[in-house]
Design a protein around this motif. Structure first.
Motif, PDB file in Angstrom:
ATOM      1  N   VAL A 149       0.840  -1.203   0.000  1.00  0.00           N
ATOM      2  CA  VAL A 149       0.000   0.000   0.000  1.00  0.00           C
ATOM      3  C   VAL A 149       0.871   1.247   0.000  1.00  0.00           C
ATOM      4  O   VAL A 149       1.867   1.324   0.724  1.00  0.00           O
ATOM      5  CB  VAL A 149      -0.928   0.016   1.234  1.00  0.00           C
ATOM      6  N   GLU A 150       0.474   2.226  -0.825  1.00  0.00           N
ATOM      7  CA  GLU A 150       1.081   3.551  -0.795  1.00  0.00           C
ATOM      8  C   GLU A 150       0.050   4.556  -0.315  1.00  0.00           C
ATOM      9  O   GLU A 150      -1.096   4.535  -0.760  1.00  0.00           O
ATOM     10  CB  GLU A 150       1.585   3.958  -2.179  1.00  0.00           C
ATOM     11  N   ARG A 151       0.465   5.435   0.604  1.00  0.00           N
ATOM     12  CA  ARG A 151      -0.411   6.492   1.102  1.00  0.00           C
ATOM     13  C   ARG A 151       0.002   7.825   0.482  1.00  0.00           C
ATOM     14  O   ARG A 151       1.158   8.220   0.567  1.00  0.00           O
ATOM     15  CB  ARG A 151      -0.330   6.570   2.623  1.00  0.00           C
ATOM     16  N   ASN A 152      -0.947   8.501  -0.156  1.00  0.00           N
ATOM     17  CA  ASN A 152      -0.701   9.812  -0.744  1.00  0.00           C
ATOM     18  C   ASN A 152      -1.533  10.862  -0.023  1.00  0.00           C
ATOM     19  O   ASN A 152      -2.711  10.628   0.278  1.00  0.00           O
ATOM     20  CB  ASN A 152      -1.051   9.815  -2.232  1.00  0.00           C
ATOM     21  N   VAL A 153      -0.942  12.010   0.252  1.00  0.00           N
ATOM     22  CA  VAL A 153      -1.656  13.106   0.903  1.00  0.00           C
ATOM     23  C   VAL A 153      -2.250  13.999  -0.176  1.00  0.00           C
ATOM     24  O   VAL A 153      -1.523  14.594  -0.971  1.00  0.00           O
ATOM     25  CB  VAL A 153      -0.722  13.912   1.820  1.00  0.00           C
ATOM     26  N   ILE A 154      -3.570  14.091  -0.234  1.00  0.00           N
ATOM     27  CA  ILE A 154      -4.266  14.872  -1.240  1.00  0.00           C
ATOM     28  C   ILE A 154      -4.566  16.285  -0.725  1.00  0.00           C
ATOM     29  O   ILE A 154      -4.454  17.269  -1.445  1.00  0.00           O
ATOM     30  CB  ILE A 154      -5.586  14.191  -1.648  1.00  0.00           C
ATOM     31  N   GLN A 155      -4.926  16.388   0.549  1.00  0.00           N
ATOM     32  CA  GLN A 155      -5.310  17.674   1.141  1.00  0.00           C
ATOM     33  C   GLN A 155      -5.069  17.590   2.638  1.00  0.00           C
ATOM     34  O   GLN A 155      -5.307  16.548   3.252  1.00  0.00           O
ATOM     35  CB  GLN A 155      -6.789  17.945   0.845  1.00  0.00           C
ATOM     36  N   THR A 156      -4.586  18.667   3.241  1.00  0.00           N
ATOM     37  CA  THR A 156      -4.324  18.654   4.682  1.00  0.00           C
ATOM     38  C   THR A 156      -4.973  19.846   5.371  1.00  0.00           C
ATOM     39  O   THR A 156      -5.303  20.853   4.736  1.00  0.00           O
ATOM     40  CB  THR A 156      -2.816  18.693   4.991  1.00  0.00           C
ATOM     41  N   VAL A 157      -5.145  19.694   6.680  1.00  0.00           N
ATOM     42  CA  VAL A 157      -5.571  20.815   7.507  1.00  0.00           C
ATOM     43  C   VAL A 157      -4.375  21.742   7.729  1.00  0.00           C
ATOM     44  O   VAL A 157      -3.235  21.423   7.379  1.00  0.00           O
ATOM     45  CB  VAL A 157      -6.096  20.317   8.866  1.00  0.00           C
ATOM     46  N   GLY A 201     -10.831  20.860  10.561  1.00  0.00           N
ATOM     47  CA  GLY A 201     -10.691  20.944   9.114  1.00  0.00           C
ATOM     48  C   GLY A 201     -10.759  19.590   8.447  1.00  0.00           C
ATOM     49  O   GLY A 201     -11.090  18.578   9.075  1.00  0.00           O
ATOM     50  N   VAL A 202     -10.417  19.565   7.152  1.00  0.00           N
ATOM     51  CA  VAL A 202     -10.550  18.366   6.322  1.00  0.00           C
ATOM     52  C   VAL A 202      -9.185  17.917   5.815  1.00  0.00           C
ATOM     53  O   VAL A 202      -8.446  18.706   5.217  1.00  0.00           O
ATOM     54  CB  VAL A 202     -11.476  18.624   5.110  1.00  0.00           C
ATOM     55  N   THR A 203      -8.857  16.668   6.079  1.00  0.00           N
ATOM     56  CA  THR A 203      -7.655  16.043   5.523  1.00  0.00           C
ATOM     57  C   THR A 203      -8.094  14.914   4.606  1.00  0.00           C
ATOM     58  O   THR A 203      -8.952  14.099   4.981  1.00  0.00           O
ATOM     59  CB  THR A 203      -6.738  15.513   6.625  1.00  0.00           C
ATOM     60  N   ALA A 204      -7.531  14.862   3.407  1.00  0.00           N
ATOM     61  CA  ALA A 204      -7.848  13.809   2.439  1.00  0.00           C
ATOM     62  C   ALA A 204      -6.616  12.955   2.209  1.00  0.00           C
ATOM     63  O   ALA A 204      -5.559  13.460   1.824  1.00  0.00           O
ATOM     64  CB  ALA A 204      -8.323  14.417   1.121  1.00  0.00           C
ATOM     65  N   LEU A 205      -6.748  11.663   2.460  1.00  0.00           N
ATOM     66  CA  LEU A 205      -5.650  10.714   2.286  1.00  0.00           C
ATOM     67  C   LEU A 205      -6.064   9.671   1.252  1.00  0.00           C
ATOM     68  O   LEU A 205      -7.161   9.108   1.324  1.00  0.00           O
ATOM     69  CB  LEU A 205      -5.314  10.031   3.614  1.00  0.00           C
ATOM     70  N   GLU A 206      -5.169   9.414   0.314  1.00  0.00           N
ATOM     71  CA  GLU A 206      -5.419   8.412  -0.720  1.00  0.00           C
ATOM     72  C   GLU A 206      -4.580   7.175  -0.438  1.00  0.00           C
ATOM     73  O   GLU A 206      -3.389   7.285  -0.149  1.00  0.00           O
ATOM     74  CB  GLU A 206      -5.066   8.967  -2.094  1.00  0.00           C
ATOM     75  N   TYR A 207      -5.206   5.998  -0.553  1.00  0.00           N
ATOM     76  CA  TYR A 207      -4.498   4.728  -0.364  1.00  0.00           C
ATOM     77  C   TYR A 207      -4.543   3.964  -1.684  1.00  0.00           C
ATOM     78  O   TYR A 207      -5.626   3.700  -2.228  1.00  0.00           O
ATOM     79  CB  TYR A 207      -5.138   3.929   0.766  1.00  0.00           C
ATOM     80  N   CYS A 208      -3.365   3.635  -2.206  1.00  0.00           N
ATOM     81  CA  CYS A 208      -3.256   2.918  -3.475  1.00  0.00           C
ATOM     82  C   CYS A 208      -2.732   1.504  -3.210  1.00  0.00           C
ATOM     83  O   CYS A 208      -1.693   1.337  -2.552  1.00  0.00           O
ATOM     84  CB  CYS A 208      -2.323   3.644  -4.432  1.00  0.00           C
ATOM     85  N   PHE A 209      -3.447   0.526  -3.713  1.00  0.00           N
ATOM     86  CA  PHE A 209      -3.103  -0.879  -3.521  1.00  0.00           C
ATOM     87  C   PHE A 209      -2.384  -1.360  -4.778  1.00  0.00           C
ATOM     88  O   PHE A 209      -2.971  -1.448  -5.854  1.00  0.00           O
ATOM     89  CB  PHE A 209      -4.359  -1.695  -3.243  1.00  0.00           C
ATOM     90  N   ASN A 210      -1.102  -1.659  -4.632  1.00  0.00           N
ATOM     91  CA  ASN A 210      -0.244  -2.035  -5.748  1.00  0.00           C
ATOM     92  C   ASN A 210       0.138  -3.512  -5.639  1.00  0.00           C
ATOM     93  O   ASN A 210       0.421  -4.003  -4.543  1.00  0.00           O
ATOM     94  CB  ASN A 210       1.037  -1.206  -5.736  1.00  0.00           C
ATOM     95  N   ALA A 211       0.173  -4.180  -6.779  1.00  0.00           N
ATOM     96  CA  ALA A 211       0.610  -5.578  -6.821  1.00  0.00           C
ATOM     97  C   ALA A 211       2.062  -5.645  -7.277  1.00  0.00           C
ATOM     98  O   ALA A 211       2.505  -4.848  -8.106  1.00  0.00           O
ATOM     99  CB  ALA A 211      -0.271  -6.388  -7.758  1.00  0.00           C
ATOM    100  N   THR A 212       2.806  -6.584  -6.720  1.00  0.00           N
ATOM    101  CA  THR A 212       4.194  -6.771  -7.156  1.00  0.00           C
ATOM    102  C   THR A 212       4.252  -7.448  -8.521  1.00  0.00           C
ATOM    103  O   THR A 212       5.277  -7.364  -9.200  1.00  0.00           O
ATOM    104  CB  THR A 212       4.970  -7.609  -6.126  1.00  0.00           C
ATOM    105  N   GLU A 213       3.173  -8.114  -8.934  1.00  0.00           N
ATOM    106  CA  GLU A 213       3.124  -8.750 -10.234  1.00  0.00           C
ATOM    107  C   GLU A 213       2.907  -7.690 -11.322  1.00  0.00           C
ATOM    108  O   GLU A 213       2.100  -6.763 -11.138  1.00  0.00           O
ATOM    109  CB  GLU A 213       1.992  -9.787 -10.298  1.00  0.00           C
ATOM    110  N   GLN A 214       3.601  -7.820 -12.432  1.00  0.00           N
ATOM    111  CA  GLN A 214       3.461  -6.858 -13.522  1.00  0.00           C
ATOM    112  C   GLN A 214       2.107  -6.988 -14.200  1.00  0.00           C
ATOM    113  O   GLN A 214       1.563  -8.075 -14.333  1.00  0.00           O
ATOM    114  CB  GLN A 214       4.572  -7.055 -14.549  1.00  0.00           C
ATOM    115  N   GLY A 215       1.559  -5.844 -14.615  1.00  0.00           N
ATOM    116  CA  GLY A 215       0.323  -5.834 -15.379  1.00  0.00           C
ATOM    117  C   GLY A 215      -0.940  -5.766 -14.557  1.00  0.00           C
ATOM    118  O   GLY A 215      -2.036  -5.693 -15.116  1.00  0.00           O
TER     119      GLY A 215
END
Length: 261
Positions: free
Chosen positions: A62-70, A138-152
């Motif tokens: 999993v990768e966590r990306n910060v989209i918006q912060t307080v 305030g509003v914080t927006a966090l994005e979680y991206c689920f990545n596979a180690t397998e290609q494609g």
């Protein structure tokens, strides 16, 4: 949570389908979109399960990306500094505050039709996102991206809004709209006949229709820009489905809808 996991696994265990090799990525089960609380809350939590609805094992990190912060946000995290902060847990491991990615050596492997949950060691394998307001409204927006180690394997991302002490109408994503793609609400829902929803896809994309195990049922191309997309109920058996937005290899805005007669 555990009762839902048992139900999800029971559904998956009886499903057989023939999706193409790596035609889809991991499927998020009822991901939380908004968590509301107060600045004085100790912690605000969003959590959901993930299913491998393909015919092949899938190893996920999993990768966590910060989209918006307080204002103010303790990031990068420094112990005892002021500001809100966050962390997440995946595959039974909770990472230090402010960590942006889970460890590859600790990635979780889901066999075909497997759903995350309590593993054999008693650890919680699903995604757990902890947000600590620490007195900041305030509003914080966090994005979680689920990545596979397998290609494609397509990456699947989901954004959570943590809204602490917001007034009605303030719990929204306020970043530049031109950077964001996705759907408005489907109406009418349940679908009886035809239902429609508007979309914004800066680079084009697809509307995906999935069953509750994450199997892809239909894929509809979306032209770049703004537009309208339709779901025709006569194409589906009555029941509950998911629709999702795919663009640039990322899947987001996964929501439930139902088809009735």
């Amino acid at each position: 949570m555990r009762d839902f996991l048992i139900k999800a696994c029971a559904i998956c265990s009886v499903c057989v389908f023939s999706a193409p090799l790596w035609a889809q990525g991991p499927t998020l089960i009822d991901p939380i979109e908004v968590v509301e609380g107060t600045p004085s809350d100790t912690v605000m939590v969003a959590e959901w399960f993930v299913t491998n609805a393909t015919e092949n094992p899938m190893t996920l990190y999993v990768e966590r990306n910060v989209i918006q912060t307080v204002d103010e946000m303790n990031l990068p995290f420094v112990a005892n500094d002021p500001g809100a902060y966050e962390r997440f847990c995946w595959a039974g491991t909770c990472y230090p505050y402010g960590t942006s990615s889970s460890a590859l050596p600790l990635a979780i492997t889901l066999q075909p039709m497997d759903t995350t949950g309590i593993n054999s060691f008693g650890a919680e394998d699903w995604l757990i996102s902890d947000y600590y307001p620490n007195g900041v409204a305030g509003v914080t927006a966090l994005e979680y991206c689920f990545n596979a180690t397998e290609q494609g394997v397509p990456t699947v991302c989901h954004t959570v809004l943590f809204c602490a002490g917001t007034e009605p109408g303030e719990c929204v994503l306020s970043v530049d709209e031109d950077q964001i793609g996705g759907f408005e609400a489907l109406a009418p829902n349940p679908v009886v006949g035809q239902s429609a929803m508007s979309y914004f896809a800066p680079e084009g994309g697809f509307m995906l229709i999935l069953d509750l195990t994450g199997r892809e049922v239909k894929r509809v191309p979306l032209a770049p820009g703004r537009g309208m997309v339709w779901i025709d109920g006569v194409e589906f058996e009555p029941g509950v489905y998911l629709h999702a937005f795919e663009s640039g290899g990322h899947i987001s805005h996964t929501r439930k809808f139902s088809v009735a007669r």
